[in-house]
Design a protein around this motif. Structure first.
Motif, PDB file in Angstrom:
ATOM      1  N   THR A   1     -23.103 -32.666  -3.357  1.00 33.13           N
ATOM      2  CA  THR A   1     -22.573 -33.920  -3.887  1.00 33.13           C
ATOM      3  C   THR A   1     -23.611 -35.030  -3.938  1.00 33.13           C
TER       4      THR A   1
ATOM      5  N   LYS B   1     -29.728 -37.018  -8.513  1.00 33.15           N
ATOM      6  CA  LYS B   1     -29.468 -36.161  -7.366  1.00 33.15           C
ATOM      7  C   LYS B   1     -30.045 -34.775  -7.619  1.00 33.15           C
TER       8      LYS B   1
ATOM      9  N   GLU C   1     -20.779 -23.851  -4.544  1.00 37.95           N
ATOM     10  CA  GLU C   1     -20.378 -25.216  -4.225  1.00 37.95           C
ATOM     11  C   GLU C   1     -21.542 -26.153  -4.497  1.00 37.95           C
TER      12      GLU C   1
ATOM     13  N   TYR D   1     -21.068 -30.726   0.461  1.00 39.59           N
ATOM     14  CA  TYR D   1     -20.917 -29.911  -0.742  1.00 39.59           C
ATOM     15  C   TYR D   1     -19.462 -29.937  -1.183  1.00 39.59           C
ATOM     16  N   GLU D   2     -19.233 -29.619  -2.463  1.00 44.04           N
ATOM     17  CA  GLU D   2     -17.866 -29.476  -2.967  1.00 44.04           C
ATOM     18  C   GLU D   2     -17.119 -28.500  -2.049  1.00 44.04           C
TER      19      GLU D   2
END
Length: 66
Positions: free
Chosen positions: A46, A3, A43, A57-58
């Motif tokens: 993911t 990723k 952030e 995103y987180e």
């Protein structure tokens, strides 16, 4: 495939946000406030996207539909 390492950075005082990759951070190509404010919200991406194609995103709040 690994990723992509990227972050959504949010300025602590203004709420301004930007997406930066780890390479941009290392090469000092991100907006200057990213380096000037160590308390900015970071952030991590993911690696997932929602049904509309938006990156997750987180810290994102998701609605799960049955």
């Amino acid at each position: 495939m690994a990723k992509e390492l990227k972050y959504r950075m949010i300025h602590p005082a203004t709420g301004e946000g930007t997406i930066v990759t780890i390479e941009e951070i290392i090469k000092k190509q991100a907006p200057s406030w990213v380096y000037e404010h160590p308390d900015c919200v970071k952030e991590l991406f993911t690696g997932a996207v929602d049904e509309a194609g938006d990156e997750i995103y987180e810290g994102d709040v998701l609605e799960v539909k049955p």
